[in-house]
Design a protein around this motif. Sequence first.
Motif, PDB file in Angstrom:
ATOM      1  N   GLU A 273      11.716  11.234  -1.934  1.00 50.75           N
ATOM      2  CA  GLU A 273      10.648  10.432  -2.528  1.00 50.75           C
ATOM      3  C   GLU A 273       9.371  10.461  -1.706  1.00 50.75           C
ATOM      4  OE1 GLU A 273      12.280   6.544  -3.109  1.00 50.75           O
ATOM      5  OE2 GLU A 273      13.686   7.199  -4.680  1.00 50.75           O
ATOM      6  N   SER A 274       9.315  11.333  -0.688  1.00 43.24           N
ATOM      7  CA  SER A 274       8.104  11.432   0.134  1.00 43.24           C
ATOM      8  C   SER A 274       7.973  12.842   0.693  1.00 43.24           C
ATOM      9  CB  SER A 274       8.145  10.427   1.289  1.00 43.24           C
ATOM     10  OG  SER A 274       9.129  10.806   2.244  1.00 43.24           O
TER      11      SER A 274
ATOM     12  N   GLU B 176       7.369  13.557   3.787  1.00 41.15           N
ATOM     13  CA  GLU B 176       8.076  13.608   5.069  1.00 41.15           C
ATOM     14  C   GLU B 176       9.557  13.933   4.859  1.00 41.15           C
ATOM     15  OE1 GLU B 176       4.332  11.681   5.355  1.00 41.15           O
ATOM     16  OE2 GLU B 176       6.039  11.136   4.076  1.00 41.15           O
TER      17      GLU B 176
ATOM     18  N   MET C  23       7.153  11.059  -7.870  1.00 44.49           N
ATOM     19  CA  MET C  23       5.942  11.254  -7.087  1.00 44.49           C
ATOM     20  C   MET C  23       4.797  11.607  -8.025  1.00 44.49           C
ATOM     21  SD  MET C  23       7.670  13.355  -3.881  1.00 44.49           S
ATOM     22  CE  MET C  23       6.141  13.690  -3.022  1.00 44.49           C
TER      23      MET C  23
ATOM     24  N   GLU D 218       0.632  13.713  -5.026  1.00 48.31           N
ATOM     25  CA  GLU D 218       1.641  13.734  -3.956  1.00 48.31           C
ATOM     26  C   GLU D 218       2.479  15.001  -4.021  1.00 48.31           C
ATOM     27  OE1 GLU D 218       2.842   9.094  -3.213  1.00 48.31           O
ATOM     28  OE2 GLU D 218       3.416   9.978  -5.131  1.00 48.31           O
TER      29      GLU D 218
ATOM     30  N   THR E 281       2.676  17.936  -1.144  1.00 45.50           N
ATOM     31  CA  THR E 281       3.988  18.276  -0.585  1.00 45.50           C
ATOM     32  C   THR E 281       4.249  19.776  -0.683  1.00 45.50           C
ATOM     33  OG1 THR E 281       4.861  16.097  -1.137  1.00 45.50           O
ATOM     34  CG2 THR E 281       6.466  17.853  -0.767  1.00 45.50           C
TER      35      THR E 281
END
Length: 274
Positions: free
Chosen positions: A188-189, A191, A209, A213, A217
């Motif tokens: 979900e990110s 990172e 996302m 985003e 990514t």
Amino acid sequence: MLNSELEHFIQEDLGPYDLSCILVPEREVEAIIFSKEECTLAGIDVAMSIFRYFGLQATTSHRDGDQIPAGETIFFLKGSSVSMLRAERLSLNFLGHLSGIATMTNKCVQIVREFSDARVACTRKTIPGMRSLEKQAVMAGGGDTHRFGLSDCIMLKDNHIKLMGFEAAIKEAKKRASFTQKIEVEVESMEDALLVAGLEVDIIMLDNMSPGEVLRTVQTLKKAGLKEHVVIEVSGNINIVNLEEYAKTGVDVISMGSLIHAARWIDVSMDFSV
């Protein structure tokens, strides 16, 4: 479709005492099934199975995936008037529902093709008992079936990660997986996507996302030299309205539950020749 499946549907539709059909004179009649609107066809084989079960002669020049205009005849039918009435609603329901999914899928595929070669895939958000047919309708529209069931690949979702953490869950998945199974991990990110890509999984799903985003990514994974080693999928609240923005992000797969649950039925009808 197996006869056992078909008979379940027929039993539900006819009920214990079908007076409405048997009150008409039993004689040989002809009929057509046609679409009242432009669509991508699906459900041809299912409808044919229904007609055969009821002893009807059915002919068609169409197959799943055909693009047809409004007013196009899909089937020519000949046989018992009673059997024709009994086959009517069941065949129309399958054709309308499945062609709706194929039509929605085809529209989405055409949108994506303007910007990328990403696959448009469905999900496991299907009507119980109808998954195989609904996913076949997605294929008819040019989409990808994704998983048919939990056994097709190992997908580690948010609740797996909450219980085990990324590294432990991925390690256990690699330990247990068959050499034929891919491992997919939901993140979900950005990172977490970088972390998981470094753990050498097959597919990373970017879940819920925004297009911005997702784009950042994908670009970050490319700069880190990790993008070429993993399939990047995006999923979560994607629909025909925002699809274009996701198609521009550079992902490999766009998964949409809305291909099935938001698809509108196509209006198909049966007309007797009298």
